[in-house]
Design a protein around this motif. Structure first.
Motif, PDB file in Angstrom:
ATOM      1  N   ASN A  95       0.858  -1.187   0.000  1.00 30.94           N
ATOM      2  CA  ASN A  95       0.000   0.000   0.000  1.00 30.94           C
ATOM      3  C   ASN A  95       0.891   1.233   0.000  1.00 30.94           C
ATOM      4  OD1 ASN A  95      -2.215   1.810   0.465  1.00 30.94           O
ATOM      5  ND2 ASN A  95      -1.802   1.721   2.673  1.00 30.94           N
ATOM      6  N   ILE A  96       0.788   2.036  -1.038  1.00 28.56           N
ATOM      7  CA  ILE A  96       1.563   3.280  -1.107  1.00 28.56           C
ATOM      8  C   ILE A  96       0.619   4.429  -0.850  1.00 28.56           C
ATOM      9  CG2 ILE A  96       3.030   4.784  -2.491  1.00 28.56           C
ATOM     10  CD1 ILE A  96       3.928   2.385  -4.093  1.00 28.56           C
ATOM     11  N   GLU A  97       0.962   5.250   0.122  1.00 32.28           N
ATOM     12  CA  GLU A  97       0.133   6.391   0.496  1.00 32.28           C
ATOM     13  C   GLU A  97       0.789   7.686   0.052  1.00 32.28           C
ATOM     14  OE1 GLU A  97      -0.475   6.209   4.721  1.00 32.28           O
ATOM     15  OE2 GLU A  97      -2.009   4.667   4.476  1.00 32.28           O
ATOM     16  N   GLY A  98      -0.054   8.679  -0.250  1.00 27.54           N
ATOM     17  CA  GLY A  98       0.542   9.968  -0.555  1.00 27.54           C
ATOM     18  C   GLY A  98      -0.404  10.911  -1.265  1.00 27.54           C
ATOM     19  N   PHE A  99       0.069  12.144  -1.418  1.00 30.24           N
ATOM     20  CA  PHE A  99      -0.683  13.151  -2.163  1.00 30.24           C
ATOM     21  C   PHE A  99      -0.426  12.977  -3.657  1.00 30.24           C
ATOM     22  CE2 PHE A  99      -3.040  16.954  -2.711  1.00 30.24           C
ATOM     23  CZ  PHE A  99      -2.489  17.586  -3.832  1.00 30.24           C
ATOM     24  N   PRO A 100      -1.466  13.013  -4.472  1.00 32.25           N
ATOM     25  CA  PRO A 100      -1.307  12.688  -5.901  1.00 32.25           C
ATOM     26  C   PRO A 100      -0.669  13.792  -6.727  1.00 32.25           C
ATOM     27  CG  PRO A 100      -3.593  13.207  -5.438  1.00 32.25           C
ATOM     28  CD  PRO A 100      -2.906  13.200  -4.111  1.00 32.25           C
ATOM     29  N   GLU A 101       0.544  14.223  -6.321  1.00 31.76           N
ATOM     30  CA  GLU A 101       1.261  15.152  -7.183  1.00 31.76           C
ATOM     31  C   GLU A 101       2.027  14.349  -8.227  1.00 31.76           C
ATOM     32  OE1 GLU A 101       4.865  13.869  -5.358  1.00 31.76           O
ATOM     33  OE2 GLU A 101       4.796  15.325  -6.958  1.00 31.76           O
ATOM     34  N   ALA A 102       2.609  15.046  -9.210  1.00 28.33           N
ATOM     35  CA  ALA A 102       3.095  14.374 -10.418  1.00 28.33           C
ATOM     36  C   ALA A 102       4.120  13.281 -10.132  1.00 28.33           C
ATOM     37  CB  ALA A 102       3.683  15.417 -11.374  1.00 28.33           C
ATOM     38  N   GLN A 103       5.144  13.602  -9.315  1.00 33.70           N
ATOM     39  CA  GLN A 103       6.196  12.604  -9.088  1.00 33.70           C
ATOM     40  C   GLN A 103       5.649  11.382  -8.349  1.00 33.70           C
ATOM     41  OE1 GLN A 103       9.658  13.936  -6.857  1.00 33.70           O
ATOM     42  NE2 GLN A 103      10.912  12.273  -7.626  1.00 33.70           N
ATOM     43  N   PHE A 104       4.782  11.647  -7.376  1.00 33.28           N
ATOM     44  CA  PHE A 104       4.178  10.526  -6.634  1.00 33.28           C
ATOM     45  C   PHE A 104       3.404   9.624  -7.591  1.00 33.28           C
ATOM     46  CE2 PHE A 104       2.312   8.312  -3.101  1.00 33.28           C
ATOM     47  CZ  PHE A 104       1.015   8.017  -3.483  1.00 33.28           C
TER      48      PHE A 104
ATOM     49  N   GLU B 108       3.101   0.089  -9.509  1.00 39.60           N
ATOM     50  CA  GLU B 108       1.838  -0.663  -9.541  1.00 39.60           C
ATOM     51  C   GLU B 108       1.622  -1.470  -8.246  1.00 39.60           C
ATOM     52  OE1 GLU B 108       1.904  -1.278 -14.417  1.00 39.60           O
ATOM     53  OE2 GLU B 108       1.140  -2.883 -13.135  1.00 39.60           O
ATOM     54  N   PRO B 109       1.493  -0.758  -7.119  1.00 42.19           N
ATOM     55  CA  PRO B 109       1.200  -1.453  -5.870  1.00 42.19           C
ATOM     56  C   PRO B 109      -0.187  -2.064  -5.889  1.00 42.19           C
ATOM     57  CG  PRO B 109       0.857   0.889  -5.578  1.00 42.19           C
ATOM     58  CD  PRO B 109       1.432   0.706  -6.959  1.00 42.19           C
ATOM     59  N   ASP B 110      -0.482  -2.909  -4.946  1.00 40.03           N
ATOM     60  CA  ASP B 110      -1.837  -3.466  -4.855  1.00 40.03           C
ATOM     61  C   ASP B 110      -2.839  -2.365  -4.542  1.00 40.03           C
ATOM     62  OD1 ASP B 110      -1.167  -6.529  -4.796  1.00 40.03           O
ATOM     63  OD2 ASP B 110       0.254  -5.510  -3.452  1.00 40.03           O
ATOM     64  N   GLN B 111      -2.383  -1.413  -3.741  1.00 34.02           N
ATOM     65  CA  GLN B 111      -3.300  -0.366  -3.250  1.00 34.02           C
ATOM     66  C   GLN B 111      -2.580   0.979  -3.185  1.00 34.02           C
ATOM     67  OE1 GLN B 111      -6.322  -1.173   0.085  1.00 34.02           O
ATOM     68  NE2 GLN B 111      -4.619  -0.217   1.204  1.00 34.02           N
ATOM     69  N   CYS B 112      -3.293   2.022  -3.520  1.00 28.87           N
ATOM     70  CA  CYS B 112      -2.776   3.386  -3.348  1.00 28.87           C
ATOM     71  C   CYS B 112      -3.787   4.166  -2.529  1.00 28.87           C
ATOM     72  CB  CYS B 112      -2.559   4.051  -4.702  1.00 28.87           C
ATOM     73  SG  CYS B 112      -1.925   5.737  -4.569  1.00 28.87           S
ATOM     74  N   THR B 113      -3.321   4.702  -1.406  1.00 27.14           N
ATOM     75  CA  THR B 113      -4.184   5.501  -0.536  1.00 27.14           C
ATOM     76  C   THR B 113      -3.856   6.976  -0.762  1.00 27.14           C
ATOM     77  OG1 THR B 113      -4.262   3.723   1.122  1.00 27.14           O
ATOM     78  CG2 THR B 113      -4.875   5.945   1.848  1.00 27.14           C
TER      79      THR B 113
ATOM     80  N   ILE C 212      -4.818  -0.839  -9.885  1.00 23.71           N
ATOM     81  CA  ILE C 212      -4.448  -0.457  -8.511  1.00 23.71           C
ATOM     82  C   ILE C 212      -5.723  -0.118  -7.740  1.00 23.71           C
ATOM     83  CG2 ILE C 212      -3.163   1.205  -7.113  1.00 23.71           C
ATOM     84  CD1 ILE C 212      -1.367   1.649  -9.642  1.00 23.71           C
ATOM     85  N   ARG C 213      -5.907  -0.730  -6.594  1.00 22.76           N
ATOM     86  CA  ARG C 213      -7.049  -0.409  -5.748  1.00 22.76           C
ATOM     87  C   ARG C 213      -6.857   0.993  -5.172  1.00 22.76           C
ATOM     88  NH1 ARG C 213      -6.172  -3.577  -1.365  1.00 22.76           N
ATOM     89  NH2 ARG C 213      -6.714  -5.419  -2.577  1.00 22.76           N
ATOM     90  N   VAL C 214      -7.890   1.822  -5.229  1.00 22.75           N
ATOM     91  CA  VAL C 214      -7.758   3.211  -4.793  1.00 22.75           C
ATOM     92  C   VAL C 214      -8.537   3.449  -3.508  1.00 22.75           C
ATOM     93  CG1 VAL C 214      -8.153   5.636  -5.393  1.00 22.75           C
ATOM     94  CG2 VAL C 214      -7.377   4.024  -7.144  1.00 22.75           C
ATOM     95  N   VAL C 215      -7.853   4.031  -2.545  1.00 20.47           N
ATOM     96  CA  VAL C 215      -8.429   4.335  -1.232  1.00 20.47           C
ATOM     97  C   VAL C 215      -8.337   5.842  -1.014  1.00 20.47           C
ATOM     98  CG1 VAL C 215      -8.256   3.863   1.260  1.00 20.47           C
ATOM     99  CG2 VAL C 215      -7.586   2.101  -0.402  1.00 20.47           C
ATOM    100  N   LEU C 216      -9.392   6.433  -0.479  1.00 22.84           N
ATOM    101  CA  LEU C 216      -9.364   7.851  -0.126  1.00 22.84           C
ATOM    102  C   LEU C 216      -9.291   8.006   1.382  1.00 22.84           C
ATOM    103  CD1 LEU C 216     -12.018   9.403  -2.572  1.00 22.84           C
ATOM    104  CD2 LEU C 216      -9.522   9.446  -2.765  1.00 22.84           C
TER     105      LEU C 216
END
Ligand code: DXP
Ligand SMILES: NCC(=O)COP(=O)(O)O
Length: 241
Positions: free
Chosen positions: A72-81, A89-94, A130-134
């Motif tokens: 699970n990779i977490e972060g703010f969706p700026e360009a580099q992230f 391509e993690p299983d999940q992005c929060t 990628i599963r997306v979590v908010l």
């Protein structure tokens, strides 16, 4: 049963503090998975103060040896992230609405305000499987919109819960979190939770069975100073059955 995803940010912080690869984050991830943790979470921030973008690639490579375990990779969706997430391509992005200069995460999304920015990001991540979590405050009313913008899950931001635990008025806070979780489930979202969870407070939140996954890092790392890493991970697993 609630899945345990161990956040290794603080291992990265310790490693970065001396400019050498010690402790090695991937070794700690492997040790954690061998103990039975469901997954690994990292939150690479723009300054890479702790987890780095390279850690994301390295942990993904490790997980090839652990079928069923998740990154699970977490972060703010700026360009580099986003570039890194789309490469790894993690299983999940929060997705977390953090400003680069924040000390730590301290609020959930305002989807009504940010929906136009979120929709294409969510669509691009989901197109890669990628599963997306908010990352969300525990507001039952906001769960409909979270579903509507395309999220698969929400992660309830649990600092308020942790701060209230064991104090007067805690039951009302707990009810609000359970109501927010149920509201998410009612619209077809699964529910994760995280931030300031610890060995004392995690079981009460997860006992009703609405929380699919908790991601825990800061308290777990501090508790390991007393109990040892292996004992702490096992203790969390025992509380999450
Ligand atoms: C989103 C959240 O609450 C945590 O996952 C976050 O990763 C904590 O970040 P720090 O480890 O930088 O405090
Ligand atoms: N999403 C929460 C997380 O990954 C870890 O938060 P914390 O346990 O470090 O507060």
């Amino acid at each position: 049963m609630t899945h345990l995803s161990v956040n290794l940010n603080k291992i990265g912080l310790l490693r970065n503090s001396r400019g050498r690869d010690y402790p090695n984050l991937v070794d700690m991830a492997e040790r954690t998975l061998k103990l039975g943790a469901f997954g690994i979470t990292i939150h690479p921030r723009p300054d890479q103060r702790h987890a780095t973008y390279q850690d994301a690639h390295d942990v993904k490579e490790l997980l090839k040896r652990f079928p069923g375990a998740e990154l699970n990779i977490e972060g703010f969706p700026e360009a580099q992230f986003l570039d890194v997430v789309l490469e790894v391509e993690p299983d999940q992005c929060t997705l977390v609405p953090d400003d680069p200069n924040q000390l730590t995460s301290d609020h959930g999304w305002n989807i009504a305000r940010d929906q136009d920015a979120l929709r294409p990001v969510i669509a691009k991540l989901k197109a890669k499987g990628i599963r997306v979590v908010l990352f969300m405050d525990p507001d039952p009313e906001s769960m409909v919109l979270a579903k509507e913008v395309g999220a698969d899950r929400v992660e309830l931001y649990t600092e308020e819960y942790a701060n209230a635990f064991g104090k007067t008025g805690f039951e009302d806070i707990l009810d609000n979190y359970q109501n927010a979780a149920q509201a998410a489930l009612d619209v077809g979202l699964a529910v994760n939770a995280g931030h300031d969870l610890d060995l004392n407070n995690v079981q009460t939140l997860c006992a009703p069975g609405r929380i699919m996954e908790v991601s825990i890092g800061h308290a777990l790392t501090v508790e390991a100073l007393d109990l040892g890493w292996d004992n702490v991970v096992k203790a969390y697993l025992a509380k999450l059955v």
